[in-house]
Design a protein around this motif. Structure first.
Motif, PDB file in Angstrom:
ATOM      1  N   VAL A  88       0.845  -1.196   0.000  1.00 12.13           N
ATOM      2  CA  VAL A  88       0.000   0.000   0.000  1.00 12.13           C
ATOM      3  C   VAL A  88       0.879   1.244   0.000  1.00 12.13           C
ATOM      4  O   VAL A  88       1.663   1.471   0.919  1.00 12.13           O
ATOM      5  CB  VAL A  88      -0.931   0.029   1.226  1.00 12.13           C
ATOM      6  N   ILE A  89       0.739   2.046  -1.061  1.00 12.51           N
ATOM      7  CA  ILE A  89       1.385   3.356  -1.137  1.00 12.51           C
ATOM      8  C   ILE A  89       0.252   4.360  -1.295  1.00 12.51           C
ATOM      9  O   ILE A  89      -0.243   4.620  -2.392  1.00 12.51           O
ATOM     10  CB  ILE A  89       2.380   3.427  -2.310  1.00 12.51           C
ATOM     11  N   SER A  90      -0.194   4.898  -0.177  1.00 15.62           N
ATOM     12  CA  SER A  90      -1.366   5.762  -0.139  1.00 15.62           C
ATOM     13  C   SER A  90      -0.994   7.066   0.549  1.00 15.62           C
ATOM     14  O   SER A  90      -0.642   7.073   1.735  1.00 15.62           O
ATOM     15  CB  SER A  90      -2.502   5.073   0.620  1.00 15.62           C
ATOM     16  N   HIS A  91      -1.085   8.172  -0.198  1.00 15.50           N
ATOM     17  CA  HIS A  91      -0.726   9.484   0.338  1.00 15.50           C
ATOM     18  C   HIS A  91      -1.752  10.520  -0.128  1.00 15.50           C
ATOM     19  O   HIS A  91      -1.566  11.167  -1.158  1.00 15.50           O
ATOM     20  CB  HIS A  91       0.686   9.876  -0.101  1.00 15.50           C
ATOM     21  N   PRO A  92      -2.841  10.693   0.634  1.00 16.52           N
ATOM     22  CA  PRO A  92      -3.883  11.650   0.241  1.00 16.52           C
ATOM     23  C   PRO A  92      -3.401  13.092   0.188  1.00 16.52           C
ATOM     24  O   PRO A  92      -4.080  13.933  -0.411  1.00 16.52           O
ATOM     25  CB  PRO A  92      -4.938  11.471   1.343  1.00 16.52           C
ATOM     26  N   GLU A  93      -2.260  13.381   0.786  1.00 16.46           N
ATOM     27  CA  GLU A  93      -1.781  14.766   0.804  1.00 16.46           C
ATOM     28  C   GLU A  93      -1.163  15.205  -0.516  1.00 16.46           C
ATOM     29  O   GLU A  93      -0.949  16.407  -0.726  1.00 16.46           O
ATOM     30  CB  GLU A  93      -0.753  14.957   1.934  1.00 16.46           C
ATOM     31  N   VAL A  94      -0.858  14.271  -1.415  1.00 11.82           N
ATOM     32  CA  VAL A  94      -0.243  14.661  -2.683  1.00 11.82           C
ATOM     33  C   VAL A  94      -1.314  15.055  -3.688  1.00 11.82           C
ATOM     34  O   VAL A  94      -2.490  14.710  -3.546  1.00 11.82           O
ATOM     35  CB  VAL A  94       0.657  13.540  -3.261  1.00 11.82           C
ATOM     36  N   SER A  95      -0.897  15.742  -4.719  1.00 11.20           N
ATOM     37  CA  SER A  95      -1.842  16.324  -5.676  1.00 11.20           C
ATOM     38  C   SER A  95      -2.601  15.302  -6.494  1.00 11.20           C
ATOM     39  O   SER A  95      -3.757  15.518  -6.865  1.00 11.20           O
ATOM     40  CB  SER A  95      -1.089  17.245  -6.642  1.00 11.20           C
ATOM     41  N   SER A  96      -1.948  14.191  -6.801  1.00 10.10           N
ATOM     42  CA  SER A  96      -2.473  13.278  -7.805  1.00 10.10           C
ATOM     43  C   SER A  96      -1.752  11.946  -7.706  1.00 10.10           C
ATOM     44  O   SER A  96      -0.661  11.844  -7.117  1.00 10.10           O
ATOM     45  CB  SER A  96      -2.272  13.867  -9.203  1.00 10.10           C
ATOM     46  N   THR A  97      -2.343  10.929  -8.319  1.00 10.93           N
ATOM     47  CA  THR A  97      -1.655   9.645  -8.399  1.00 10.93           C
ATOM     48  C   THR A  97      -0.439   9.754  -9.309  1.00 10.93           C
ATOM     49  O   THR A  97       0.568   9.080  -9.104  1.00 10.93           O
ATOM     50  CB  THR A  97      -2.615   8.552  -8.892  1.00 10.93           C
ATOM     51  N   CYS A  98      -0.499  10.622 -10.320  1.00 16.24           N
ATOM     52  CA  CYS A  98       0.666  10.825 -11.180  1.00 16.24           C
ATOM     53  C   CYS A  98       1.852  11.358 -10.381  1.00 16.24           C
ATOM     54  O   CYS A  98       2.989  10.919 -10.585  1.00 16.24           O
ATOM     55  CB  CYS A  98       0.323  11.784 -12.325  1.00 16.24           C
ATOM     56  N   GLU A  99       1.608  12.304  -9.487  1.00 17.78           N
ATOM     57  CA  GLU A  99       2.707  12.782  -8.642  1.00 17.78           C
ATOM     58  C   GLU A  99       3.252  11.648  -7.784  1.00 17.78           C
ATOM     59  O   GLU A  99       4.479  11.516  -7.605  1.00 17.78           O
ATOM     60  CB  GLU A  99       2.238  13.919  -7.733  1.00 17.78           C
TER      61      GLU A  99
END
Length: 360
Positions: free
Chosen positions: A136-147
């Motif tokens: 699981v690599i989950s980071h809601p704080e980033v702008s996008s899944t592309c980032e």
């Protein structure tokens, strides 16, 4: 400097999984948008440059407006190529799940992915991922899944595999998921990453115009109708509502993607800081919400519309009629602003006109 935000143990486990397999499938959510397509295709390009047999399998068709993304024609679309998609999935040794946090987001593909023995890797920026993934690599704080895909490649030491084609995919996703750099991109690191992407000599002007400023004639007419005839403003609550029925969409030859940026339009009006767009689909009402500042539409979508997302950009679904969905919106207004009557400005204006006519 770009900080390493992903746990290094997770990165090393991911590296081992990639090195230990040959056949890899990458998938994304139903009704894929620029971020879903950009992230899956970017990762696919890199894995193929590593010598892997990588394939992107999507639950359904991409919108025509995004056909310019490099590699889009190589997609295996489940609704169009069901037998081929099943064969590729059954043969997969590793499955990347990008830009969604639950298997129900990939529609019927979820029923196929769930029983497979292949390891599942999640790369996503939405809240509360299901406990069904091996990595699981989950980071809601980033702008996008592309980032987030860029950050994964950075920590894997694979930036050298990001060519112009891959960088173009990442650029489209980061651009569209921030509304053309309007929200969810306040971090200076966002622009450091964008700088590294730009160094791959992408055609930024072409990509931006295609992603943000290109519409069909029918799409423009539909959006014009929606704004001029269907937009309701609630200035006392800082809110806006646009609701379009199936009949109205069909009247303007609606194609997927035609209303992609419509929910953002009312936010240009002074005093309006959150916007709701309701679109009637075959079996549900699709809900899209946008906001400005610290007003969280994610909370609204989670509580009232079986959805969620980010503070300033969220969505969900409503099972019922359009009238019921509109009534639910009015319930939101009543709950959030109990002391303020929820009367749209158009009704007030009409009442004023009626009063003037009576005086005359």
């Amino acid at each position: 400097m770009i900080n390493y935000i992903i746990d290094q143990t997770t990165i090393e486990r991911l590296r081992a999984l990639i090195n230990g397999v040959q056949r890899i499938v990458i998938t994304c959510h139903k009704s894929p948008d620029g971020d879903a397509l950009g992230s899956t295709l970017a990762l696919c390009h890199v894995l193929r440059r590593l010598g892997k047999e990588a394939t992107v399998v999507t639950p359904d068709m991409a919108p025509k407006s995004l056909e310019f993304i490099p590699g889009l024609r190589d997609l295996v679309v489940f609704t169009r190529q069901e037998l081929r998609a099943k064969h590729i999935l059954n043969d997969a040794q590793l499955i990347f799940c990008l830009d969604f946090n639950s298997l129900h987001r990939i529609d019927r593909l979820g029923e196929l992915v769930a029983p497979l023995k292949a390891k599942r890797v999640l790369i996503d920026h939405h809240l509360n991922p299901e406990d069904i993934f091996d990595v699981v690599i989950s980071h809601p704080e980033v702008s996008s899944t592309c980032e987030l895909v860029f950050r994964v490649l950075l920590q894997l030491g694979m930036l050298q595999f990001i060519d112009r084609q891959t960088a173009s995919c990442l650029y489209v996703g980061m651009t569209t998921d921030t509304g053309g750099f309007a929200y969810s991109c306040d971090s200076p690191e966002f622009y450091e990453i964008m700088s590294l992407i730009m160094r791959r000599r992408i055609d930024r002007v072409f990509l931006y115009n295609k992603a943000m400023n290109t519409f069909s004639a029918d799409s423009l007419r539909l959006q014009g109708y929606a704004i001029s005839q269907k937009m309701q403003l609630f200035p006392e609550q800082g809110a806006s509502l646009i609701a379009l029925t199936k009949e109205e969409l069909e009247r303007y030859n609606y194609s997927r993607g035609d209303t992609e940026s419509l929910v953002n339009k009312p936010l240009a009006i002074p005093g309006i800081y959150w916007s709701v767009f309701l679109r009637e689909d075959a079996d549900k009402i699709k809900v899209s919400c946008r906001s400005q500042g610290s007003f969280s539409v994610s909370d609204i979508c989670a509580r009232y519309f079986n959805g969620g997302g980010h503070e300033n950009a969220a969505g969900g679904d409503f099972i019922g009629t359009m009238d019921e969905a509109v009534a639910k919106f009015h319930q939101v207004l009543a709950d959030l602003f109990p002391d303020v009557p929820a009367q749209p400005v158009e009704q007030q204006s009409q009442q004023d006109n009626n009063n003037e006519n009576e005086i005359e």
